[in-house]
Design a protein around this motif. Sequence first.
Motif, PDB file in Angstrom:
ATOM      1  N   VAL A  23       0.852  -1.199   0.000  1.00 26.82           N
ATOM      2  CA  VAL A  23       0.000   0.000   0.000  1.00 26.82           C
ATOM      3  C   VAL A  23       0.885   1.247   0.000  1.00 26.82           C
ATOM      4  O   VAL A  23       1.734   1.418   0.881  1.00 26.82           O
ATOM      5  N   LEU A  24       0.667   2.086  -0.988  1.00 23.24           N
ATOM      6  CA  LEU A  24       1.377   3.369  -1.057  1.00 23.24           C
ATOM      7  C   LEU A  24       0.400   4.471  -0.635  1.00 23.24           C
ATOM      8  O   LEU A  24      -0.697   4.562  -1.181  1.00 23.24           O
ATOM      9  N   VAL A  25       0.816   5.277   0.330  1.00 22.14           N
ATOM     10  CA  VAL A  25      -0.041   6.373   0.798  1.00 22.14           C
ATOM     11  C   VAL A  25       0.622   7.700   0.444  1.00 22.14           C
ATOM     12  O   VAL A  25       1.809   7.898   0.729  1.00 22.14           O
ATOM     13  N   SER A 106       4.201   2.127   2.269  1.00 22.52           N
ATOM     14  CA  SER A 106       5.079   3.274   2.007  1.00 22.52           C
ATOM     15  C   SER A 106       4.283   4.557   2.184  1.00 22.52           C
ATOM     16  O   SER A 106       3.159   4.655   1.695  1.00 22.52           O
ATOM     17  N   LEU A 107       4.883   5.498   2.875  1.00 21.70           N
ATOM     18  CA  LEU A 107       4.210   6.783   3.129  1.00 21.70           C
ATOM     19  C   LEU A 107       5.009   7.915   2.481  1.00 21.70           C
ATOM     20  O   LEU A 107       6.168   8.147   2.817  1.00 21.70           O
ATOM     21  N   VAL A 205       5.796   3.912  -6.710  1.00 23.56           N
ATOM     22  CA  VAL A 205       4.639   4.153  -7.583  1.00 23.56           C
ATOM     23  C   VAL A 205       4.491   3.005  -8.587  1.00 23.56           C
ATOM     24  O   VAL A 205       3.382   2.609  -8.942  1.00 23.56           O
ATOM     25  N   ASN A 206       5.628   2.461  -8.992  1.00 24.60           N
ATOM     26  CA  ASN A 206       5.596   1.376  -9.981  1.00 24.60           C
ATOM     27  C   ASN A 206       5.433  -0.008  -9.371  1.00 24.60           C
ATOM     28  O   ASN A 206       5.202  -0.967 -10.094  1.00 24.60           O
ATOM     29  N   GLU A 207       5.557  -0.102  -8.047  1.00 23.81           N
ATOM     30  CA  GLU A 207       5.499  -1.404  -7.367  1.00 23.81           C
ATOM     31  C   GLU A 207       4.184  -1.663  -6.646  1.00 23.81           C
ATOM     32  O   GLU A 207       3.776  -2.798  -6.493  1.00 23.81           O
ATOM     33  N   CYS A 208       3.553  -0.593  -6.130  1.00 23.82           N
ATOM     34  CA  CYS A 208       2.422  -0.782  -5.209  1.00 23.82           C
ATOM     35  C   CYS A 208       1.227  -1.402  -5.921  1.00 23.82           C
ATOM     36  O   CYS A 208       1.097  -1.290  -7.139  1.00 23.82           O
ATOM     37  N   ASP A 209       0.358  -2.061  -5.137  1.00 24.56           N
ATOM     38  CA  ASP A 209      -0.861  -2.585  -5.761  1.00 24.56           C
ATOM     39  C   ASP A 209      -2.122  -1.931  -5.185  1.00 24.56           C
ATOM     40  O   ASP A 209      -3.240  -2.340  -5.488  1.00 24.56           O
ATOM     41  N   LEU A 210      -1.928  -0.924  -4.335  1.00 26.92           N
ATOM     42  CA  LEU A 210      -3.053  -0.109  -3.837  1.00 26.92           C
ATOM     43  C   LEU A 210      -2.472   1.235  -3.414  1.00 26.92           C
ATOM     44  O   LEU A 210      -1.388   1.290  -2.823  1.00 26.92           O
ATOM     45  N   CYS A 211      -3.205   2.293  -3.754  1.00 26.67           N
ATOM     46  CA  CYS A 211      -2.714   3.636  -3.379  1.00 26.67           C
ATOM     47  C   CYS A 211      -3.833   4.435  -2.714  1.00 26.67           C
ATOM     48  O   CYS A 211      -4.956   4.453  -3.206  1.00 26.67           O
ATOM     49  N   PHE A 212      -3.519   5.051  -1.575  1.00 27.82           N
ATOM     50  CA  PHE A 212      -4.445   5.981  -0.907  1.00 27.82           C
ATOM     51  C   PHE A 212      -3.900   7.405  -1.132  1.00 27.82           C
ATOM     52  O   PHE A 212      -2.725   7.655  -0.840  1.00 27.82           O
ATOM     53  N   VAL A 213      -4.752   8.282  -1.634  1.00 27.18           N
ATOM     54  CA  VAL A 213      -4.360   9.697  -1.792  1.00 27.18           C
ATOM     55  C   VAL A 213      -5.188  10.492  -0.804  1.00 27.18           C
ATOM     56  O   VAL A 213      -6.404  10.573  -0.943  1.00 27.18           O
ATOM     57  N   ILE A 214      -4.535  11.094   0.168  1.00 32.32           N
ATOM     58  CA  ILE A 214      -5.281  11.671   1.294  1.00 32.32           C
ATOM     59  C   ILE A 214      -5.044  13.176   1.426  1.00 32.32           C
ATOM     60  O   ILE A 214      -3.894  13.617   1.576  1.00 32.32           O
ATOM     61  N   GLY A 215      -6.129  13.959   1.372  1.00 34.36           N
ATOM     62  CA  GLY A 215      -6.050  15.382   1.703  1.00 34.36           C
ATOM     63  C   GLY A 215      -5.131  16.208   0.834  1.00 34.36           C
ATOM     64  O   GLY A 215      -4.439  17.090   1.339  1.00 34.36           O
ATOM     65  N   THR A 216      -5.147  15.929  -0.460  1.00 39.93           N
ATOM     66  CA  THR A 216      -4.378  16.792  -1.363  1.00 39.93           C
ATOM     67  C   THR A 216      -5.258  17.227  -2.526  1.00 39.93           C
ATOM     68  O   THR A 216      -6.086  16.463  -2.998  1.00 39.93           O
ATOM     69  N   SER A 217      -5.029  18.478  -2.975  1.00 36.88           N
ATOM     70  CA  SER A 217      -5.811  19.001  -4.106  1.00 36.88           C
ATOM     71  C   SER A 217      -5.279  18.448  -5.424  1.00 36.88           C
ATOM     72  O   SER A 217      -5.881  18.658  -6.472  1.00 36.88           O
TER      73      SER A 217
END
Length: 268
Positions: A23-25, A106-107, A205-217
């Motif tokens: 998980v990439l955050v 990964s954060l 970015v090229n490895e993760c299989d889930l991404c959370f995008v939090i609080g960004t425009s």
Amino acid sequence: MMLEKLSSEIAKVRNILKTASHVLVLTGAGISAESGIPTFRGAGGLWRKYDATSLATPQAFRQNPALVWEFYHYRRELVLKCEPNAAHVALVKLENQLLNDNKKFSLVTQNVDDLHFRAGSKTIYRLHGSLFETICTKCKVRKHNVDNPICKGLEGKGLPEAEDISIPLKDLPRCDECGGLVRPGVVWFGESLDQSVLEKVDELVNECDLCFVIGTSSVVYPAAAFAPQVSARGKPVVEFNVEGTAASSSFLHHIEGPCAKTLPLIIE
Ligand code: BJW
Ligand code: ZN
């Protein structure tokens, strides 16, 4: 967002999370909003009469280092009084859960407030530096600094309701090594991000299989490109935001609401 739609999105994301192995955050200013730290764009993005983003430039610092230092002194002082919120804490929990299950977390943050660090996140890639780092404009030495005030000349300064004043250059933060003028250790518009951080983030970015995008425009590059790149690889991206953003349409899920409320519903 209607409550039923929100519950169904949350259930879907919880399911995706169960099977994810990396998980990439990616976080932005909105994750710290509920800690009391203003975001850049929108209502909170003004300090005195200035748009916060217009002060976050090398040109502004060259033109008026005292004004820019007042702005950063104010923000350092504010952040030192704030605490990480339930969203920061939920990410620490997620990191621990995934690592316990031999999975990867990964954060990557655009934030300069160090609240992820204070919450206890272990590995943090900071794209835009830190309010608590300084760089000497002359000898380029980089230092960690949490002194408040950072120097005598800024004591009691930086209040948003005060008039602009002139502070002599000699009374602004100076380098212990060479006496040069020190600047905040953040990345301003037009400046390059740390190359080694960028290379690492590109890998994630090229490895993760889930991404959370939090609080960004999702308007500031290169950060704004990361989650759409994950989507383009066919991997799920979940956006947590109080509203739709420039990038929402390219993401699989959008969880609408303050993330200190919504993230803990996903991460138990
Ligand atoms: C909530 C919430 C709650 C609220 N719960 N959600 C490609 C195309 C076009 C331009 C460029 C490009 N590549 C590079 C550029 C130029 C530029 C750029 O991106 N410009 C755009 C504005 C168009 N980028 C750069 O200059 C970068 N350097 C670079 O790329 O170097 C090479 C290069 C240079 C020039 C040309 C080409 C290549 C450097 C960017 C540095 C950004 N620096 C800042 C200041 C840091 C220091 C400081 O803090 O003072 O970083 S600007 C500011 O914006 C800060 C933030 O990290 C960043 C992003 O903001 P963020 O986090 O998204 O905050 P907001 O306020 O915008 O959004 C908050 C969100 O939260 C909102 O959506 C709310 O709804 C939400 N929210 N409460 C959940 N409770
Ligand atoms: Zn120096």
